[in-house]
Scaffold this motif. Sequence first.
Motif, PDB file in Angstrom:
ATOM      1  N   GLY A   1     -45.325  13.548 -11.908  1.00  0.00           N
ATOM      2  CA  GLY A   1     -44.506  13.817 -10.642  1.00  0.00           C
ATOM      3  C   GLY A   1     -44.859  12.532  -9.766  1.00  0.00           C
ATOM      4  N   ALA A   2     -43.744  12.068  -9.348  1.00  0.00           N
ATOM      5  CA  ALA A   2     -44.076  10.795  -8.579  1.00  0.00           C
ATOM      6  C   ALA A   2     -44.238  11.070  -6.890  1.00  0.00           C
ATOM      7  CB  ALA A   2     -43.391   9.854  -8.750  1.00  0.00           C
ATOM      8  N   TRP A   3     -43.505  12.044  -6.674  1.00  0.00           N
ATOM      9  CA  TRP A   3     -43.002  12.345  -5.250  1.00  0.00           C
ATOM     10  C   TRP A   3     -44.088  12.822  -4.674  1.00  0.00           C
ATOM     11  CZ3 TRP A   3     -44.037  17.104  -2.808  1.00  0.00           C
ATOM     12  CH2 TRP A   3     -44.179  18.231  -3.862  1.00  0.00           C
ATOM     13  N   GLY A   4     -45.163  13.316  -4.960  1.00  0.00           N
ATOM     14  CA  GLY A   4     -46.431  13.899  -4.155  1.00  0.00           C
ATOM     15  C   GLY A   4     -47.412  12.785  -4.027  1.00  0.00           C
ATOM     16  N   VAL A   5     -47.200  11.628  -4.680  1.00  0.00           N
ATOM     17  CA  VAL A   5     -48.596  10.832  -4.454  1.00  0.00           C
ATOM     18  C   VAL A   5     -48.987  10.593  -3.200  1.00  0.00           C
ATOM     19  CG1 VAL A   5     -48.985   8.501  -5.245  1.00  0.00           C
ATOM     20  CG2 VAL A   5     -48.141   9.712  -6.856  1.00  0.00           C
ATOM     21  N   ALA A   6     -48.043  10.212  -2.281  1.00  0.00           N
ATOM     22  CA  ALA A   6     -48.235   9.800  -0.900  1.00  0.00           C
ATOM     23  C   ALA A   6     -49.089  10.661  -0.388  1.00  0.00           C
ATOM     24  CB  ALA A   6     -46.922   9.174  -0.197  1.00  0.00           C
TER      25      ALA A   6
ATOM     26  N   PRO B   1     -52.596   9.717  10.418  1.00  0.00           N
ATOM     27  CA  PRO B   1     -52.767   9.074   9.030  1.00  0.00           C
ATOM     28  C   PRO B   1     -51.595   9.160   8.332  1.00  0.00           C
ATOM     29  CG  PRO B   1     -54.724  10.391   9.515  1.00  0.00           C
ATOM     30  CD  PRO B   1     -53.721  10.707  10.899  1.00  0.00           C
ATOM     31  N   LEU B   2     -50.894  10.260   8.364  1.00  0.00           N
ATOM     32  CA  LEU B   2     -49.616  10.490   7.568  1.00  0.00           C
ATOM     33  C   LEU B   2     -48.293  10.007   8.219  1.00  0.00           C
ATOM     34  CD1 LEU B   2     -50.063  13.274   5.026  1.00  0.00           C
ATOM     35  CD2 LEU B   2     -50.358  10.876   4.494  1.00  0.00           C
ATOM     36  N   GLU B   3     -48.652   9.363   9.542  1.00  0.00           N
ATOM     37  CA  GLU B   3     -47.320   8.874  10.256  1.00  0.00           C
ATOM     38  C   GLU B   3     -46.278   8.158   9.541  1.00  0.00           C
ATOM     39  OE1 GLU B   3     -48.486   7.755  13.977  1.00  0.00           O
ATOM     40  OE2 GLU B   3     -46.281   7.666  14.890  1.00  0.00           O
ATOM     41  N   GLY B   4     -45.065   8.183   9.192  1.00  0.00           N
ATOM     42  CA  GLY B   4     -44.356   7.354   8.798  1.00  0.00           C
ATOM     43  C   GLY B   4     -44.451   7.328   7.129  1.00  0.00           C
ATOM     44  N   ILE B   5     -45.482   8.197   6.642  1.00  0.00           N
ATOM     45  CA  ILE B   5     -45.546   8.264   5.338  1.00  0.00           C
ATOM     46  C   ILE B   5     -45.078   9.749   4.735  1.00  0.00           C
ATOM     47  CG2 ILE B   5     -47.227   8.402   3.422  1.00  0.00           C
ATOM     48  CD1 ILE B   5     -48.999   6.487   5.111  1.00  0.00           C
ATOM     49  N   LEU B   6     -45.265  10.769   5.478  1.00  0.00           N
ATOM     50  CA  LEU B   6     -44.851  12.015   5.061  1.00  0.00           C
ATOM     51  C   LEU B   6     -43.272  12.232   5.461  1.00  0.00           C
ATOM     52  CD1 LEU B   6     -45.376  14.979   3.811  1.00  0.00           C
ATOM     53  CD2 LEU B   6     -45.562  15.336   6.575  1.00  0.00           C
ATOM     54  N   ARG B   7     -42.338  11.988   4.711  1.00  0.00           N
ATOM     55  CA  ARG B   7     -40.982  12.096   4.923  1.00  0.00           C
ATOM     56  C   ARG B   7     -40.377  13.699   5.108  1.00  0.00           C
ATOM     57  NH1 ARG B   7     -38.201   7.154   3.304  1.00  0.00           N
ATOM     58  NH2 ARG B   7     -36.508   8.765   2.933  1.00  0.00           N
TER      59      ARG B   7
ATOM     60  N   ASP C   1     -38.136  14.467   3.060  1.00  0.00           N
ATOM     61  CA  ASP C   1     -38.037  14.637   1.576  1.00  0.00           C
ATOM     62  C   ASP C   1     -39.251  15.426   0.994  1.00  0.00           C
ATOM     63  OD1 ASP C   1     -35.329  13.380   1.247  1.00  0.00           O
ATOM     64  OD2 ASP C   1     -36.487  12.129   2.335  1.00  0.00           O
ATOM     65  N   HIS C   2     -40.377  14.939   1.281  1.00  0.00           N
ATOM     66  CA  HIS C   2     -41.577  15.552   0.755  1.00  0.00           C
ATOM     67  C   HIS C   2     -41.681  16.875   1.279  1.00  0.00           C
ATOM     68  CE1 HIS C   2     -43.021  11.098   0.941  1.00  0.00           C
ATOM     69  NE2 HIS C   2     -42.994  11.433  -0.250  1.00  0.00           N
ATOM     70  N   LEU C   3     -41.367  17.215   2.844  1.00  0.00           N
ATOM     71  CA  LEU C   3     -41.380  18.428   2.935  1.00  0.00           C
ATOM     72  C   LEU C   3     -40.564  19.487   2.466  1.00  0.00           C
ATOM     73  CD1 LEU C   3     -41.879  18.104   6.918  1.00  0.00           C
ATOM     74  CD2 LEU C   3     -43.574  18.821   5.259  1.00  0.00           C
ATOM     75  N   HIS C   4     -39.254  18.730   2.097  1.00  0.00           N
ATOM     76  CA  HIS C   4     -38.142  19.733   1.502  1.00  0.00           C
ATOM     77  C   HIS C   4     -38.762  20.024   0.079  1.00  0.00           C
ATOM     78  CE1 HIS C   4     -33.502  19.905   0.679  1.00  0.00           C
ATOM     79  NE2 HIS C   4     -34.403  21.077   0.158  1.00  0.00           N
ATOM     80  N   ASP C   5     -39.549  19.236  -0.553  1.00  0.00           N
ATOM     81  CA  ASP C   5     -40.023  19.802  -1.798  1.00  0.00           C
ATOM     82  C   ASP C   5     -41.161  20.569  -1.690  1.00  0.00           C
ATOM     83  OD1 ASP C   5     -38.274  18.179  -3.383  1.00  0.00           O
ATOM     84  OD2 ASP C   5     -39.477  16.424  -3.744  1.00  0.00           O
ATOM     85  N   LEU C   6     -42.034  20.357  -0.721  1.00  0.00           N
ATOM     86  CA  LEU C   6     -43.094  21.430  -0.583  1.00  0.00           C
ATOM     87  C   LEU C   6     -42.571  22.647  -0.261  1.00  0.00           C
ATOM     88  CD1 LEU C   6     -45.618  19.334   1.275  1.00  0.00           C
ATOM     89  CD2 LEU C   6     -46.048  20.080  -0.899  1.00  0.00           C
ATOM     90  N   GLY C   7     -41.485  22.800   0.739  1.00  0.00           N
ATOM     91  CA  GLY C   7     -40.821  23.787   0.987  1.00  0.00           C
ATOM     92  C   GLY C   7     -40.207  24.675  -0.091  1.00  0.00           C
ATOM     93  N   LYS C   8     -39.806  23.687  -1.067  1.00  0.00           N
ATOM     94  CA  LYS C   8     -38.958  24.577  -2.122  1.00  0.00           C
ATOM     95  C   LYS C   8     -40.132  25.194  -3.123  1.00  0.00           C
ATOM     96  CE  LYS C   8     -36.255  20.923  -2.987  1.00  0.00           C
ATOM     97  NZ  LYS C   8     -35.656  19.946  -3.995  1.00  0.00           N
ATOM     98  N   LEU C   9     -41.362  24.613  -3.535  1.00  0.00           N
ATOM     99  CA  LEU C   9     -42.281  25.037  -3.959  1.00  0.00           C
ATOM    100  C   LEU C   9     -42.664  26.162  -3.504  1.00  0.00           C
ATOM    101  CD1 LEU C   9     -44.775  22.414  -5.253  1.00  0.00           C
ATOM    102  CD2 LEU C   9     -43.600  23.831  -6.580  1.00  0.00           C
ATOM    103  N   LEU C  10     -42.888  26.462  -1.935  1.00  0.00           N
ATOM    104  CA  LEU C  10     -43.325  27.530  -1.062  1.00  0.00           C
ATOM    105  C   LEU C  10     -42.481  28.800  -1.591  1.00  0.00           C
ATOM    106  CD1 LEU C  10     -45.354  28.609   0.763  1.00  0.00           C
ATOM    107  CD2 LEU C  10     -44.271  28.056   2.589  1.00  0.00           C
TER     108      LEU C  10
ATOM    109  N   LEU D   1     -43.307   6.704  -1.563  1.00  0.00           N
ATOM    110  CA  LEU D   1     -42.880   6.419  -0.271  1.00  0.00           C
ATOM    111  C   LEU D   1     -41.551   6.441  -0.033  1.00  0.00           C
ATOM    112  CD1 LEU D   1     -45.784   3.902   0.380  1.00  0.00           C
ATOM    113  CD2 LEU D   1     -45.421   6.160   1.295  1.00  0.00           C
ATOM    114  N   HIS D   2     -40.725   6.210  -1.177  1.00  0.00           N
ATOM    115  CA  HIS D   2     -39.220   6.013  -0.926  1.00  0.00           C
ATOM    116  C   HIS D   2     -38.623   7.134  -1.479  1.00  0.00           C
ATOM    117  CE1 HIS D   2     -40.574   1.842  -0.756  1.00  0.00           C
ATOM    118  NE2 HIS D   2     -40.151   2.036   0.212  1.00  0.00           N
ATOM    119  N   HIS D   3     -39.206   8.273  -1.534  1.00  0.00           N
ATOM    120  CA  HIS D   3     -38.722   9.414  -2.207  1.00  0.00           C
ATOM    121  C   HIS D   3     -37.435  10.059  -1.604  1.00  0.00           C
ATOM    122  CE1 HIS D   3     -38.725  13.394  -3.877  1.00  0.00           C
ATOM    123  NE2 HIS D   3     -38.985  13.989  -2.993  1.00  0.00           N
ATOM    124  N   HIS D   4     -36.477  10.526  -2.297  1.00  0.00           N
ATOM    125  CA  HIS D   4     -35.206  10.774  -1.716  1.00  0.00           C
ATOM    126  C   HIS D   4     -34.968  12.333  -2.445  1.00  0.00           C
ATOM    127  CE1 HIS D   4     -33.518   7.765   1.070  1.00  0.00           C
ATOM    128  NE2 HIS D   4     -34.101   6.897  -0.035  1.00  0.00           N
ATOM    129  N   GLN D   5     -34.364  13.060  -1.893  1.00  0.00           N
ATOM    130  CA  GLN D   5     -33.793  14.385  -2.436  1.00  0.00           C
ATOM    131  C   GLN D   5     -32.906  13.971  -3.410  1.00  0.00           C
ATOM    132  OE1 GLN D   5     -34.592  17.582  -2.584  1.00  0.00           O
ATOM    133  NE2 GLN D   5     -36.740  16.861  -1.613  1.00  0.00           N
TER     134      GLN D   5
END
Lengths: 176, 391
Positions: free
Chosen positions: B70-75, B231-237, B239-248, B387-391
């Motif tokens: 899984g590449a999306w969570g690396v950042a 530290p994660l400003e401009g890095i956490l997008r 789309d990352h939150l969307h994926d984390l939200g789906k996991l939750l 870093l360029h993760h898209h839904q």
Amino acid sequence: MSRRLLLGVFGKEQDILGVTSAARKSGYKIVDVYAPYAVHGLDHAMGLGPSRLPRVCFALGLFGAAVKVWFEFWTTAQDWPINVGGKPWNSLPAFVPVTFEVMVLFAGLSTVFAFFYVSGLWPGKKAAIVDPHVTNDQFILVLEQSDAAFDISRVKRLFEAFNVLRIEERLAEEAR
Amino acid sequence: MNLHQAEFNLSPELTRLFSVFVLLGVAVMLVGLGMAPERVWPSLLLVSYFVLGMGLAAVVFIALQYVTNGAWGVAIRRVPEAMTVFILAGALGLAVVFLAHRSLYSWTAAAHDAGNTAAWFKRFWLTWPFFLARAVVYLLVWIAFARAIARNSQLQDRDGDVAYTHRNARLSALFLVVFGITLWLASYDWLMSLEPEWFSTIFGMYSFSGLFASGIAAIIIFAVALQKLGPLEGILREDHLHDLGKLLFAFSTFWAYIWFCQYMLIWYTDIPEETGYFVKRMQGTWRPLFLLNFMLNWTVPFLALLPRATKRTPSLLVKVAVIVLLGRWLDLYLIILPPFMGHKPSFGAWEFGLMLGAIGASALLFFRALRRAAPVPMRDPWLSDSLHHHQ
């Protein structure tokens, strides 16, 4: 009334994405975009709103669950009361697994059928393929020449900026 | 975006706030040990297991990313990597409980179950030295895996060697198998044996479902906090939150599924040895808590996370994550405390103080652990995808 359409054929994913959002920003009316596979971000480039299918899914899922709970209550507690293991006739925990399954069934099937309905698919429907290449290796953007202000030479210049392969004009005989 | 950021330091105000939390927690615990030991010991077990669980969930999260490529969570991987410090903290709390107050477990009394010859295996399993030895093994294995995986990821920052990724993929696969078995056994040992007469074969799975949901909730909260703090400003997008939200969303629902499996089978079979557990938790004033548990852990997160917008809006997603963490606390409260409280649940300074202390200690430890490495795995081969993760 027939519609005058302008087709731009493109060979690359990034070109179709770029030209679609450029055409939308310039105010041209996008009839549709054809692609051999689902292109990520194309809905965004076309300016499509979010899908309404989730609402169908939620509503019909809820409906299926409600109907199933009522049906189980009616069969086991009203119409033909059955004593199972000394449990009360109306035993909600026992209904839950089947209710869950029926909910999934309703939500899933209704979403699929709603999708067929809104996209005009039914058995025996003749495929409206704008060009055989869209099933293989090319992407096509279809614009409508909506009014007199539609300036073909400007559109052609826009298409060329995104490496258009060829440009075609067509008349669509019927509205749909 | 500058990936080579200066070392991140928590602001003095926040450090002070969390330190006050820890001091309050420790003070309440020390006073409570004198005044209300019957409530402080189970509460200490609760917060220790809670904190330990978040650390384990973080390793599971990292391991799942490695084994699935899984590449999306690396950042955002440095967030769970820093959270692995919770395993040590939780282990310390558990060690205090086990070494200082073994009578928390009623089976440690000599007379227990002596007449029941059918339970020979249970008597063999629940002997104190064996119990301690198992606990040491579980904790050491988890700590070793967590350290090895985090270390490989941090070593990769130096030379970007892809071999570290392959090594971690193998370690992760092994960890997931070992973790499945050890967590299952550990939850039997530490939680289920509080009521040694009761048993439920799905208890290990039940324990895991809440553990992982709460871990994802904690990852969301820490990641959004790091986005706000820098530290994660401009890095956490989004789309990352969307994926984390789906996991939750998924694991909250998984919890509900397992919770109901346990409840329904016991309700259906209706054997006194098994139903006692639920009778205790559904009578009198326990009942509202019993229902609230299901609301906080499933109904609210399920309905709140259904719309796409909730998963993509940091402030909303964090609120849902906080609700899930509260739900996790209540879930553990309902597992651990009823045998010690009798007919009425109580919540007061003891429980609240330990909760505050755990929050403060977790925050301080997390931000400290974060400083061990760069805020993103700078030379992970998948970083640019993430870093360029898209839904």
